[in-house]
Structure formats: C-alpha cells, structure tokens
Design an enzyme around this catalytic site. Structure first.
Site, PDB file in Angstrom:
ATOM      1  CG  HIS A  51      -1.921  -1.057   1.281  1.00 12.18           C
ATOM      2  ND1 HIS A  51      -1.872  -2.079   2.200  1.00 12.18           N
ATOM      3  CD2 HIS A  51      -3.031  -1.276   0.531  1.00 12.18           C
ATOM      4  CE1 HIS A  51      -2.901  -2.880   2.022  1.00 12.18           C
ATOM      5  NE2 HIS A  51      -3.621  -2.425   1.008  1.00 12.18           N
TER       6      HIS A  51
ATOM      7  CD  GLN B 167     -14.141  -4.876  -2.270  1.00 15.96           C
ATOM      8  OE1 GLN B 167     -14.359  -3.689  -2.492  1.00 15.96           O
ATOM      9  NE2 GLN B 167     -12.935  -5.408  -2.410  1.00 15.96           N
TER      10      GLN B 167
ATOM     11  CB  SER C 133      -2.135 -10.017   0.656  1.00 15.04           C
ATOM     12  OG  SER C 133      -3.522 -10.042   0.908  1.00 15.04           O
TER      13      SER C 133
END
Length: 296
Positions: A37, A61, A187
């Site tokens: 990020h 989502q 992640s």
C-alpha cells in the site's frame, strides 16, 4: 494530515486544494496497510501535489460473511503509517456513510463481460461491489490520478474498463506487486495466516514461476500445465482455488495471435485466500525467426 469520516467535509477540502491549482492522486484501500500500500502512496506522491487515501472495508464486494468479519482492521496503525508518508487527506467512512439506505437499495455499477469471467464467475457480485465503491469514491474525491496494485490483476482491468466506459477524466495507474523476501505477494490477508501457514504460503508464487518456466520452455498444453500446478499446490497442503492462463489483453483463452499471457492464481491456506499473478511474453525467438523468414 487531516482525517475525514464524512463526505461533505472531504469534498470541501479537496475543492479548496483544486481552487489553488493543485493536482490530486487517490489511493483507495481497505486498510491493514503494508509496504505494498505504501508503494502506491509513494507513486501517488510522484504524480500529484495532494495525496488522498481512503480506508474502507467495503461490504458490497465480499461474497462470504466470514471473510468480511475476519478482514483485519488496524485503523490507528494505518493512520500512523500514512502520517509517516506525508499524506494530506485520509477518508475513513463507515458503511452507513457510504450506503445510507443499505446495500439492497444501493444503485450499483457493473462492467459487463469482464466482471463475470474468471474470478468473477466463482464470486458473483464481487466485481459489481468493487466497481460500485470505486465509482462512488472517484465521484467523492474527483482525483486526477488513481493508483491500484497489479496484484489484483482482474480488478485493475475492471476498473480501467469502467473508467473508460464512463468517460471518467481520471488516469488509472497500475503499480507492480510488492513481495516479501520469500516471494509471497504482500497482502492484508497475510496477517491472518498462522506461523505454519505463513511458512507454506510462498509455494503459491513458486508454483506460478514454475508455470511461467514451463510455458517459456515450450509447453502450450495449458490444461495439463494447470493440472500439474494444482498437484504441486496440493502437495504443499494448499487448497487450489483457481488457476487461469489467458491472454493479457482480453483475459480470454490464448490464441495464435496472443503475444502475452497472464497467469492468475488463487489458493486457500486454512481460511485465508491468497492471490497472485504474473505476465509473460509468448513470442519466442523461434516464432520471431519464423516471422522473419515469412517476411523474406
């Protein structure tokens, strides 16, 4: 750094920056920020005068309630990291702010075709949720640039198509995947792995590299390559989810006209779903020689 939880206040501050002639780059995230990020934030800093980051775990989502509930939320740590990067504005809305009438009554945006293939086929509604929230955030922030990681390859393709189709005056910028020292793609979900799972997680990237080597070595029996890769994942106690080898431009089956392929992979370690991808050239030296001979 200023933090906003309400739309109107954020909009007003951005309007002020734009009145002063400043450009804006936007990085949408779901929080639990890691170096991947922050690489997006650094890229945004290169592109524009003002960097805006959103932190919002988007319920629309998620196709599994347990995945939504277990998604790591580390707001205080995230804000500290963004302060260190010199981010000007952070948007931290609640679901009630973004979906005041609830999800069932929310107007949605859906990109036809690409949203329903590959990962979209097994996760119905996922890319609709992505397209809807990104459209809303684009409308709120009105950025000149928006930065997304290439790790979510199909998601990036969906967002680019949506931006083109809706004639949004925003440059969508893809940023290369950032990896751990052992090759695992960074992640937010990696923090959910147990110690044992974390040790096995790099198998996904290694298997992906094996697929790439097999194709570069001349194998074009893609179904068989996928079967072999599936066996490798299972041998390491990973639960294969999806493996696709497709044309990088169309995300359809590779044809004789394809010049690049993308390997899209996902697998479960316990309850954690890992994803990765790799782009590779399909035009070998032999093919180039054939083209040259034909031209002569």
């Amino acid at each position: 750094m200023q933090t906003f939880a309400e739309i109107a206040a954020l909009r007003e501050q951005i309007k002020q920056f734009k009145r002063d002639g400043r450009t804006v780059a936007f990085v949408p995230t779901m929080g639990n920020l890691h170096e991947g990020h922050l690489t997006l934030v650094k890229k945004a800093r290169e592109l524009a005068d003002i960097v805006v980051v959103s932190i919002f775990v988007n319920p629309m989502q998620f196709d599994r309630a347990d995945d939504l509930n277990n998604y790591p939320r580390t707001l205080e740590a995230d804000l500290n990291k963004l302060t260190g990067e010199g981010v000007e504005l952070v948007f931290t809305p609640t679901p009630e702010v973004m979906y005041p009438d609830g999800l069932d009554k929310q107007t949605f945006v859906e990109v036809p075709g690409i949203s329903h293939m590959l990962e979209g086929a097994s996760r119905p509604g996922h890319f609709r949720g992505v397209s809807t929230i990104v459209t809303k955030l684009f409308n709120i922030v009105q950025p000149d640039f928006a930065c997304f990681g290439e790790k979510d390859f199909q998601q990036l393709a969906v967002i680019r198509q949506m931006t083109t189709d809706l004639a949004l005056d925003i440059e969508v910028v893809g940023v290369a995947t950032v990896r751990e020292m052992d090759g695992l793609a960074m992640s937010s979900r990696n923090s959910n792995l147990t110690i044992d799972e974390r040790q096995r997680a790099p198998v996904l990237a290694r298997t992906m590299r094996w697929i790439s080597s097999a194709i570069r070595g001349g194998r074009d029996d893609y179904a068989s390559v996928i079967e072999d890769a599936t066996d490798q994942l299972r041998a390491a106690d990973l639960q294969p989810d999806e493996i696709f080898i497709c044309d990088v431009k169309t995300l359809q089956a590779i044809t004789s006209e394809s010049t690049q392929a993308v390997i899209l992979m996902s697998a479960f370690l316990g309850k954690t779903r890992l994803i990765d991808n790799q782009v590779l050239d399909l035009v070998s030296e032999t093919k180039e020689e054939v083209k040259e001979e034909t031209a002569e």
